[in-house]
Write a protein that holds these residues in place. Sequence first.
Motif, PDB file in Angstrom:
ATOM      1  N   TYR A   1      16.139   3.335   7.203  1.00  0.00           N
ATOM      2  CA  TYR A   1      16.593   2.965   8.540  1.00  0.00           C
ATOM      3  C   TYR A   1      17.734   1.960   8.409  1.00  0.00           C
ATOM      4  CZ  TYR A   1      13.498  -1.110   7.853  1.00  0.00           C
ATOM      5  OH  TYR A   1      12.860  -2.224   7.348  1.00  0.00           O
ATOM      6  N   GLU A   2      18.606   1.967   9.389  1.00  0.00           N
ATOM      7  CA  GLU A   2      19.769   1.082   9.347  1.00  0.00           C
ATOM      8  C   GLU A   2      19.345  -0.385   9.330  1.00  0.00           C
ATOM      9  OE1 GLU A   2      23.236   2.993  11.924  1.00  0.00           O
ATOM     10  OE2 GLU A   2      21.267   3.322  12.847  1.00  0.00           O
ATOM     11  N   GLY A   3      20.012  -1.155   8.516  1.00  0.00           N
ATOM     12  CA  GLY A   3      19.714  -2.577   8.413  1.00  0.00           C
ATOM     13  C   GLY A   3      18.539  -2.889   7.509  1.00  0.00           C
ATOM     14  N   GLY A   4      17.978  -1.865   6.897  1.00  0.00           N
ATOM     15  CA  GLY A   4      16.805  -2.101   6.052  1.00  0.00           C
ATOM     16  C   GLY A   4      17.033  -1.790   4.593  1.00  0.00           C
ATOM     17  N   GLY A   5      18.280  -1.611   4.179  1.00  0.00           N
ATOM     18  CA  GLY A   5      18.565  -1.118   2.834  1.00  0.00           C
ATOM     19  C   GLY A   5      17.845  -1.820   1.704  1.00  0.00           C
ATOM     20  N   GLY A   6      17.894  -3.137   1.691  1.00  0.00           N
ATOM     21  CA  GLY A   6      17.276  -3.879   0.597  1.00  0.00           C
ATOM     22  C   GLY A   6      15.774  -3.736   0.569  1.00  0.00           C
ATOM     23  N   TYR A   7      15.153  -3.848   1.724  1.00  0.00           N
ATOM     24  CA  TYR A   7      13.697  -3.726   1.814  1.00  0.00           C
ATOM     25  C   TYR A   7      13.261  -2.289   1.540  1.00  0.00           C
ATOM     26  CZ  TYR A   7       8.991  -4.154   3.813  1.00  0.00           C
ATOM     27  OH  TYR A   7       7.624  -4.141   4.016  1.00  0.00           O
ATOM     28  N   VAL A   8      14.002  -1.331   2.100  1.00  0.00           N
ATOM     29  CA  VAL A   8      13.703   0.079   1.871  1.00  0.00           C
ATOM     30  C   VAL A   8      13.785   0.402   0.379  1.00  0.00           C
ATOM     31  CG1 VAL A   8      14.593   2.410   2.227  1.00  0.00           C
ATOM     32  CG2 VAL A   8      14.333   0.872   4.180  1.00  0.00           C
ATOM     33  N   ALA A   9      14.811  -0.094  -0.288  1.00  0.00           N
ATOM     34  CA  ALA A   9      14.969   0.153  -1.720  1.00  0.00           C
ATOM     35  C   ALA A   9      13.793  -0.417  -2.502  1.00  0.00           C
ATOM     36  CB  ALA A   9      16.282  -0.456  -2.211  1.00  0.00           C
ATOM     37  N   ALA A  10      13.383  -1.627  -2.132  1.00  0.00           N
ATOM     38  CA  ALA A  10      12.271  -2.261  -2.833  1.00  0.00           C
ATOM     39  C   ALA A  10      10.968  -1.496  -2.611  1.00  0.00           C
ATOM     40  CB  ALA A  10      12.122  -3.709  -2.375  1.00  0.00           C
ATOM     41  N   LYS A  11      10.707  -1.094  -1.378  1.00  0.00           N
ATOM     42  CA  LYS A  11       9.466  -0.386  -1.108  1.00  0.00           C
ATOM     43  C   LYS A  11       9.474   1.030  -1.672  1.00  0.00           C
ATOM     44  CE  LYS A  11       6.849  -3.486   0.817  1.00  0.00           C
ATOM     45  NZ  LYS A  11       5.684  -3.995   0.045  1.00  0.00           N
ATOM     46  N   HIS A  12      10.648   1.664  -1.759  1.00  0.00           N
ATOM     47  CA  HIS A  12      10.737   2.928  -2.488  1.00  0.00           C
ATOM     48  C   HIS A  12      10.341   2.696  -3.953  1.00  0.00           C
ATOM     49  CE1 HIS A  12      12.687   5.055   0.839  1.00  0.00           C
ATOM     50  NE2 HIS A  12      12.610   6.154   0.118  1.00  0.00           N
ATOM     51  N   GLY A  13      10.782   1.572  -4.505  1.00  0.00           N
ATOM     52  CA  GLY A  13      10.409   1.237  -5.877  1.00  0.00           C
ATOM     53  C   GLY A  13       8.914   1.077  -6.042  1.00  0.00           C
ATOM     54  N   ALA A  14       8.278   0.419  -5.093  1.00  0.00           N
ATOM     55  CA  ALA A  14       6.827   0.239  -5.155  1.00  0.00           C
ATOM     56  C   ALA A  14       6.111   1.589  -5.049  1.00  0.00           C
ATOM     57  CB  ALA A  14       6.377  -0.702  -4.036  1.00  0.00           C
ATOM     58  N   HIS A  15       6.604   2.456  -4.170  1.00  0.00           N
ATOM     59  CA  HIS A  15       6.016   3.793  -4.027  1.00  0.00           C
ATOM     60  C   HIS A  15       6.116   4.576  -5.327  1.00  0.00           C
ATOM     61  CE1 HIS A  15       5.407   7.927  -2.880  1.00  0.00           C
ATOM     62  NE2 HIS A  15       6.676   8.204  -3.079  1.00  0.00           N
ATOM     63  N   VAL A  16       7.290   4.556  -5.941  1.00  0.00           N
ATOM     64  CA  VAL A  16       7.495   5.310  -7.177  1.00  0.00           C
ATOM     65  C   VAL A  16       6.645   4.729  -8.309  1.00  0.00           C
ATOM     66  CG1 VAL A  16       9.214   5.865  -8.947  1.00  0.00           C
ATOM     67  CG2 VAL A  16       9.773   6.145  -6.534  1.00  0.00           C
ATOM     68  N   LEU A  17       6.489   3.417  -8.336  1.00  0.00           N
ATOM     69  CA  LEU A  17       5.626   2.790  -9.340  1.00  0.00           C
ATOM     70  C   LEU A  17       4.203   3.336  -9.227  1.00  0.00           C
ATOM     71  CD1 LEU A  17       5.505  -1.012 -10.180  1.00  0.00           C
ATOM     72  CD2 LEU A  17       3.427   0.330  -9.986  1.00  0.00           C
ATOM     73  N   ALA A  18       3.676   3.360  -8.010  1.00  0.00           N
ATOM     74  CA  ALA A  18       2.311   3.854  -7.800  1.00  0.00           C
ATOM     75  C   ALA A  18       2.190   5.323  -8.181  1.00  0.00           C
ATOM     76  CB  ALA A  18       1.897   3.650  -6.344  1.00  0.00           C
ATOM     77  N   GLU A  19       3.154   6.124  -7.760  1.00  0.00           N
ATOM     78  CA  GLU A  19       3.100   7.558  -8.002  1.00  0.00           C
ATOM     79  C   GLU A  19       3.182   7.863  -9.501  1.00  0.00           C
ATOM     80  OE1 GLU A  19       4.872  10.960  -5.296  1.00  0.00           O
ATOM     81  OE2 GLU A  19       6.442  10.083  -6.545  1.00  0.00           O
ATOM     82  N   THR A  20       4.047   7.139 -10.199  1.00  0.00           N
ATOM     83  CA  THR A  20       4.207   7.360 -11.634  1.00  0.00           C
ATOM     84  C   THR A  20       2.989   6.890 -12.410  1.00  0.00           C
ATOM     85  OG1 THR A  20       6.595   7.036 -11.363  1.00  0.00           O
ATOM     86  CG2 THR A  20       5.728   6.979 -13.607  1.00  0.00           C
ATOM     87  N   LEU A  21       2.465   5.720 -12.043  1.00  0.00           N
ATOM     88  CA  LEU A  21       1.279   5.201 -12.718  1.00  0.00           C
ATOM     89  C   LEU A  21       0.115   6.179 -12.604  1.00  0.00           C
ATOM     90  CD1 LEU A  21      -0.185   2.850 -14.175  1.00  0.00           C
ATOM     91  CD2 LEU A  21      -0.747   1.953 -11.891  1.00  0.00           C
ATOM     92  N   ARG A  22      -0.040   6.769 -11.436  1.00  0.00           N
ATOM     93  CA  ARG A  22      -1.142   7.721 -11.226  1.00  0.00           C
ATOM     94  C   ARG A  22      -1.030   8.900 -12.190  1.00  0.00           C
ATOM     95  NH1 ARG A  22      -0.087   8.968  -6.316  1.00  0.00           N
ATOM     96  NH2 ARG A  22      -1.038   7.080  -5.451  1.00  0.00           N
ATOM     97  N   LEU A  23       0.187   9.369 -12.417  1.00  0.00           N
ATOM     98  CA  LEU A  23       0.414  10.460 -13.370  1.00  0.00           C
ATOM     99  C   LEU A  23       0.094  10.017 -14.791  1.00  0.00           C
ATOM    100  CD1 LEU A  23       3.855  11.803 -12.054  1.00  0.00           C
ATOM    101  CD2 LEU A  23       1.623  12.907 -11.772  1.00  0.00           C
ATOM    102  N   GLU A  24       0.507   8.815 -15.131  1.00  0.00           N
ATOM    103  CA  GLU A  24       0.431   8.364 -16.519  1.00  0.00           C
ATOM    104  C   GLU A  24      -0.969   7.977 -16.972  1.00  0.00           C
ATOM    105  OE1 GLU A  24       5.017   6.659 -16.845  1.00  0.00           O
ATOM    106  OE2 GLU A  24       3.361   5.257 -16.464  1.00  0.00           O
ATOM    107  N   ILE A  25      -1.843   7.563 -16.037  1.00  0.00           N
ATOM    108  CA  ILE A  25      -3.181   7.130 -16.464  1.00  0.00           C
ATOM    109  C   ILE A  25      -4.271   8.099 -16.047  1.00  0.00           C
ATOM    110  CG2 ILE A  25      -2.504   4.694 -16.470  1.00  0.00           C
ATOM    111  CD1 ILE A  25      -4.167   4.346 -13.892  1.00  0.00           C
ATOM    112  N   VAL A  26      -3.888   9.300 -15.606  1.00  0.00           N
ATOM    113  CA  VAL A  26      -4.907  10.276 -15.251  1.00  0.00           C
ATOM    114  C   VAL A  26      -5.822  10.501 -16.460  1.00  0.00           C
ATOM    115  CG1 VAL A  26      -3.517  12.313 -15.880  1.00  0.00           C
ATOM    116  CG2 VAL A  26      -5.325  12.506 -14.148  1.00  0.00           C
ATOM    117  N   GLY A  27      -7.107  10.545 -16.205  1.00  0.00           N
ATOM    118  CA  GLY A  27      -8.085  10.637 -17.280  1.00  0.00           C
ATOM    119  C   GLY A  27      -8.734   9.315 -17.603  1.00  0.00           C
TER     120      GLY A  27
END
Length: 258
Positions: free
Chosen positions: A150-176
């Motif tokens: 959303y407009e005016g949210g670039g920095g926060y949006v980027a950071a929260k996208h990073g948090a989302h990707v961290l969670a999604e990747t971790l889930r893949l990497e520690i399955v099992g």
Amino acid sequence: MATAAPPAASRIAVVTGASSGIGAATARQLAAAGYRVVLTARRKDRIEALAEEIGRAGHQATAYALDVTDRAAVDEFATAFKTIGVLVNNAGGALGADPVATGDPADWRQMYETNVIGTLNLTQALLPQLIASGDGTVVVVSSTAGHGTYEGGGGYVAAKHGAHVLAETLRLEIVGQPVRVIEIAPGMVKTDEFALTRFGGDEDKAAKVYQGVAEPLTADDVAETITWAVTRPAHVNVDLLVLRPRAQASNTKVHREA
């Protein structure tokens, strides 16, 4: 519906950013659900007062002053535990609402450090204990900002996208491994500090965020959702739960009453 008490090996829950808002509410609700909560935040007086409050309610809580961006301090914190059942990565926040063209790089850097690197620090430091518990859960409190710009949210949006990707990747990497990775992505939540902090203490700007919105989410709404997800049976993983008030259809579509 009442939930079963967590198993003894998993009964410690660490909550970051527990000095106010969603973090404080989550600590209260996890304590009521039977967890021994460890409250972390930079504001020692706030978390000590919350620990006392939780104790008066007949539950167990410990306050530990911690800056999640300080890796040495995080590593020292991790040595205090042999097993941990739950880690709620809640510390974060937004700074500013400027467009990309004029946004303050220092604000962007601070948001990334807290929302992403802070989550990385705690998760890396405590993952061995979470695995050792035999039934661990990592919660990442992201945001709908991590799923739509959303407009005016670039920095926060980027950071929260990073948090989302961290969670999604971790889930893949520690399955099992015996550890779940849960992402809770709240939309518009009205707390005492979030918008006020974002706008540098400007109360008028902070108030306009919620102006005309009859019922934005509350910290308790999000905390209840986190606690529900954490207390599901161990084989049930809530990968991603997006939570919005009824008045908010998307990050850019909000019903505001006259």
